[in-house]
Design an enzyme around this catalytic site. Sequence first.
Site, PDB file in Angstrom:
ATOM      1  N   LYS A 119      27.251  10.081  74.048  1.00  0.00           N
ATOM      2  CA  LYS A 119      28.004  11.229  74.560  1.00  0.00           C
ATOM      3  C   LYS A 119      27.053  12.234  75.207  1.00  0.00           C
ATOM      4  O   LYS A 119      25.940  12.459  74.725  1.00  0.00           O
ATOM      5  CB  LYS A 119      28.752  11.875  73.394  1.00  0.00           C
ATOM      6  CG  LYS A 119      29.708  12.984  73.759  1.00  0.00           C
ATOM      7  CD  LYS A 119      30.442  13.468  72.514  1.00  0.00           C
ATOM      8  CE  LYS A 119      31.476  14.522  72.827  1.00  0.00           C
ATOM      9  NZ  LYS A 119      32.207  14.959  71.620  1.00  0.00           N
ATOM     10  N   LEU A 142      33.803  21.252  75.389  1.00  0.00           N
ATOM     11  CA  LEU A 142      33.757  20.284  74.281  1.00  0.00           C
ATOM     12  C   LEU A 142      34.979  20.353  73.370  1.00  0.00           C
ATOM     13  O   LEU A 142      34.980  19.740  72.310  1.00  0.00           O
ATOM     14  CB  LEU A 142      32.496  20.488  73.409  1.00  0.00           C
ATOM     15  CG  LEU A 142      31.140  20.263  74.048  1.00  0.00           C
ATOM     16  CD1 LEU A 142      30.018  20.539  73.041  1.00  0.00           C
ATOM     17  CD2 LEU A 142      31.020  18.844  74.575  1.00  0.00           C
ATOM     18  N   SER A 201      37.013  14.915  72.430  1.00  0.00           N
ATOM     19  CA  SER A 201      36.060  15.179  73.492  1.00  0.00           C
ATOM     20  C   SER A 201      35.166  13.993  73.822  1.00  0.00           C
ATOM     21  O   SER A 201      34.421  14.029  74.799  1.00  0.00           O
ATOM     22  CB  SER A 201      35.184  16.377  73.099  1.00  0.00           C
ATOM     23  OG  SER A 201      34.422  16.084  71.950  1.00  0.00           O
ATOM     24  N   ILE A 216      35.091  17.450  65.828  1.00  0.00           N
ATOM     25  CA  ILE A 216      35.324  18.703  65.111  1.00  0.00           C
ATOM     26  C   ILE A 216      36.822  19.006  65.023  1.00  0.00           C
ATOM     27  O   ILE A 216      37.233  19.947  64.372  1.00  0.00           O
ATOM     28  CB  ILE A 216      34.577  19.872  65.773  1.00  0.00           C
ATOM     29  CG1 ILE A 216      34.475  21.080  64.830  1.00  0.00           C
ATOM     30  CG2 ILE A 216      35.227  20.264  67.101  1.00  0.00           C
ATOM     31  CD1 ILE A 216      33.564  22.195  65.336  1.00  0.00           C
ATOM     32  N   GLY A 217      37.636  18.166  65.690  1.00  0.00           N
ATOM     33  CA  GLY A 217      39.074  18.362  65.624  1.00  0.00           C
ATOM     34  C   GLY A 217      39.840  17.086  65.950  1.00  0.00           C
ATOM     35  O   GLY A 217      41.055  17.101  66.084  1.00  0.00           O
ATOM     36  N   GLY A 218      39.090  15.985  66.083  1.00  0.00           N
ATOM     37  CA  GLY A 218      39.692  14.708  66.453  1.00  0.00           C
ATOM     38  C   GLY A 218      38.956  14.033  67.590  1.00  0.00           C
ATOM     39  O   GLY A 218      39.410  13.055  68.165  1.00  0.00           O
ATOM     40  N   SER A 219      37.758  14.534  67.902  1.00  0.00           N
ATOM     41  CA  SER A 219      37.066  14.154  69.134  1.00  0.00           C
ATOM     42  C   SER A 219      36.496  12.749  69.153  1.00  0.00           C
ATOM     43  O   SER A 219      36.121  12.249  70.216  1.00  0.00           O
ATOM     44  CB  SER A 219      35.942  15.153  69.431  1.00  0.00           C
ATOM     45  OG  SER A 219      36.485  16.401  69.762  1.00  0.00           O
TER      46      SER A 219
END
Length: 558
Positions: free
Chosen positions: A149, A197, A222, A243-246
């Site tokens: 990434k 991001l 992301s 950090i939230g589903g990335s």
Amino acid sequence: MSSNRLPIIQPIPVPSGPPKYELLRQSILEEFAAKVPLNLRISASCLAKPPRNVTSIPHECGILSPEEIDITENFDATALASAIASKKFTAVSVATAFSKRAIIAHQVTCCLTEWFMDEAIQQAQALDDHLEATGRTLGPLHGIPISIKEHIPLAGHWSSVGFLDTRTKDEEDCQMIAILRKAGALFYCKTVQPQSLMHLESDSIYGRVLNPYNINLSAGGSTGGEAALIAMRGSVLGVGTDIGGSIRAPASFCGIYGFKATSYTLPMKDFIPGGFAAELNILCSTGPMAHSLRDMDLFMSVVSSAQPHLKDPRLVPIPWTGLRSPTTAPLKIGLMTSDGVISPQPPVARALAWARAKLENSNRFQLKAFEPYKVATAMRQISLAYFPDGGKTLKTHLQKTGEPCFPLTKWVIREGEGTELTSQGVLEQRLLRDQFRCAFAEYWESQDVDVVLCPTYVGPAPIHETAFFWNYTAFWNYVDYPGVVFPTPIKAQSAGIEKYATSDSTPLSDNCKYVRHLWEREDYQGAPINLQLVARKYYDSDLFAALGAIEEALELDR
């Protein structure tokens, strides 16, 4: 489009900015294009009228040799490592095959930020020379090409934290990359992430990443570039962050495996220069994305055995046992079919029903209904925690180059925009978070389950610019539980064929009503459906063992 750019498919272009910004962006795209030889470029006719599903283009475009097709299509990382070690393939042939396939994938999905085939082949030749001279591989990842990434530092290559003004060339490998390189991995490309991001769609200065199975859909974010590249078989193993589903959302949208570890399980030292304000209360995690569970297990074993905690004392030194871990008998699986806020769209409900039927036929499992726990509350709190400065830093980055604020950037900051928290405000968020985590841990215990099986998203991959609802992934970031997503045989059909169940006729919320509207209005045909398995914090190895057992019952390849 400038003739000096590499043509790529872009059904919906990203927003444009002022002339100074566009000139800088154009120079970056032209620098990329200059490295791509003519013999690796797809025909203009194919790009002008692409099929909805572009996954077959690398196989059919005539650029790859039969051996390169075999290498990229018929091996996971574990099998490929064995083939290189036995000298069935050279590391050079593997690096060449994946480098070529990656640049093909980029032209039809816009998944790369950088591509450096020549460097990869040099790395591979050194590995082949080592094997020939010593008779031994350098390590368990000898010759395995790994995609990275964009924001993760790789020596000699560009990274950014989601804004043009932060783009910089890194002089050293970060800790994670150094571990993988020492284990024999080689690097050949970096992949697209979104502005800031913080989107579930990867749109950036490089363009918009497309879903390989339906280019009218998002590949997620992301870590969307990684997901699209792996789905196109342009990578065999990649590294993302979540950090939230990335990791989980893009892996799910693209039908591959993805793992979000518990925080401070895997090294992230130097991933974000200067830090990330969201991590004041929501810790980011890293993890692998791959074609098989055993490949992710291999990745975890390699990184864990390097004892990264000795150089980063923040890490918790839990030995990795993964697929070798024992499982309880029967394994108690909580089945969460809805989060209580948004009912999943029909193909996700169908995948859950398929899994339930398969698992109920096995005496190895005890299935229980797992009711959602205060998801709306968690989402309100996590949305505020992501931007404790009210979006001030984000806007400053945009202003420095005139970079336009993309629609989903505006969406993610809407809850806390303009409200900059004091230190006391951040502390209050921390207290609310910890209270919630403790209450949820008690709730989990009261449900008497080992793992929870649930959706990854409200539906299949969303239409571009509609990836609004993070509930099914971000909740687990808030409580810091590890989650792994895995592909199912289910693919989305058209709304005219698949309908919501009559028992599920009443929307749970305004957002649920909107998601239903999207299902009726848009075309998701062909999109893959993944499911998500979650375990308690730091039960990461047990999670892998549980999924290994579940996959056997589901008759999925490992």
